[in-house]
Design an enzyme around this catalytic site. Structure first.
Site, short mmCIF file in Angstrom:
data_model
loop_
_atom_site.label_atom_id
_atom_site.label_comp_id
_atom_site.label_asym_id
_atom_site.label_seq_id
_atom_site.Cartn_x
_atom_site.Cartn_y
_atom_site.Cartn_z
N ALA A 149 -21.43 -74.67 46.85
CA ALA A 149 -22.35 -74.85 46.04
C ALA A 149 -23.96 -74.32 46.42
O ALA A 149 -24.46 -74.53 47.46
CB ALA A 149 -23.07 -76.52 45.30
N THR A 150 -24.80 -73.66 45.53
CA THR A 150 -24.63 -74.22 43.75
C THR A 150 -23.21 -72.69 44.23
O THR A 150 -24.16 -71.54 45.09
CB THR A 150 -25.46 -73.87 42.84
OG1 THR A 150 -26.22 -73.32 43.55
CG2 THR A 150 -26.01 -75.35 43.15
N CYS A 154 -26.59 -70.93 46.78
CA CYS A 154 -26.36 -70.52 48.29
C CYS A 154 -24.83 -70.20 47.73
O CYS A 154 -24.75 -69.41 49.45
CB CYS A 154 -26.60 -72.03 48.52
SG CYS A 154 -27.95 -72.89 48.59
#
Length: 215
Positions: A149-150, A154
């Site tokens: 995530a996300t 990232c």
């Protein structure tokens, strides 16, 4: 897939955008920021990622059985960072991710093993300001399976940098998540068009990990 996505995909195909990548001979798994601060909605930057954690745990079970190198990342800030970093001014929710707090720990449902490093970072990409590239080289990794995530933050940043480092990347759709469906789907589309192959988890388990196990 929405109508506009299909139309854009057809346009891209006619111009040499969105070709498929070959799987590498020694893949590694990078689990990006599936930490309590992102998987627990009680934390300001968190959201409900239970399904993502569950499917990532399934992937990790198979990857570990196959002997693949596994790397985790976390976002962790010292108190001096809180008033210095531009990203924290743009996303003050991240100020909760302070070193030593439970929010920066990897979700216990994924339980990193002693041989699986947890790499702390302060930016979106798992490569920026870290030794991840060197660790991958030392492990002989030539391709990546990226989870976490996300999707719009990232994951996207990590995949772009992985491509720049010349890694062939697969992103299992079920193993990445975001706070909202729109950014999630739009970024998966763009990642798949330009930087990596976005595929179903079953394809990763059967084709990529199946080949490793068979080999």
């Amino acid at each position: 897939m929405t109508d506009w996505m299909e139309a854009v995909r057809e346009q891209y195909r006619g111009r040499g955008v969105g070709e498929r990548l070959a799987a590498g001979r020694k893949p590694g798994v990078v689990v990006v920021d599936l930490i309590n601060g992102f998987t627990d909605p009680a934390c300001p930057p968190g959201s409900d990622l239970d399904a993502v954690v569950e499917r990532t745990a399934e992937l990790l079970e198979r990857a570990r059985t196959a002997g693949l190198p596994v790397f985790f990342t976390t976002i962790s800030y010292e108190h001096r960072d809180l008033d210095e970093l531009v990203w924290l001014r743009k996303m003050p929710a991240l100020r909760a991710l302070t070193a030593g707090s439970r929010w920066v720990e990897v979700d216990e449902r994924l339980a990193p093993r002693d041989t699986e490093p947890v790499i702390a970072k302060k930016a979106a990409s798992a490569f920026h300001g870290t030794d991840l590239a060197q660790r991958l080289a030392a492990a002989g990794v030539d391709s990546l399976i990226v989870c976490g995530a996300t999707t719009s933050g990232c994951i996207r940043a990590t995949v772009i940098d992985a491509c720049a480092e010349n890694f062939s990347v697969r992103v299992p759709r079920e193993c990445v998540g975001d706070r909202a469906a729109g950014p999630h789907e739009a970024n998966l589309f763009d990642i798949d068009a330009k930087y990596a192959d976005v595929v179903g988890l079953d394809e990763v388990l059967n084709e990529v990990l199946g080949e490793v196990t068979a080999g």
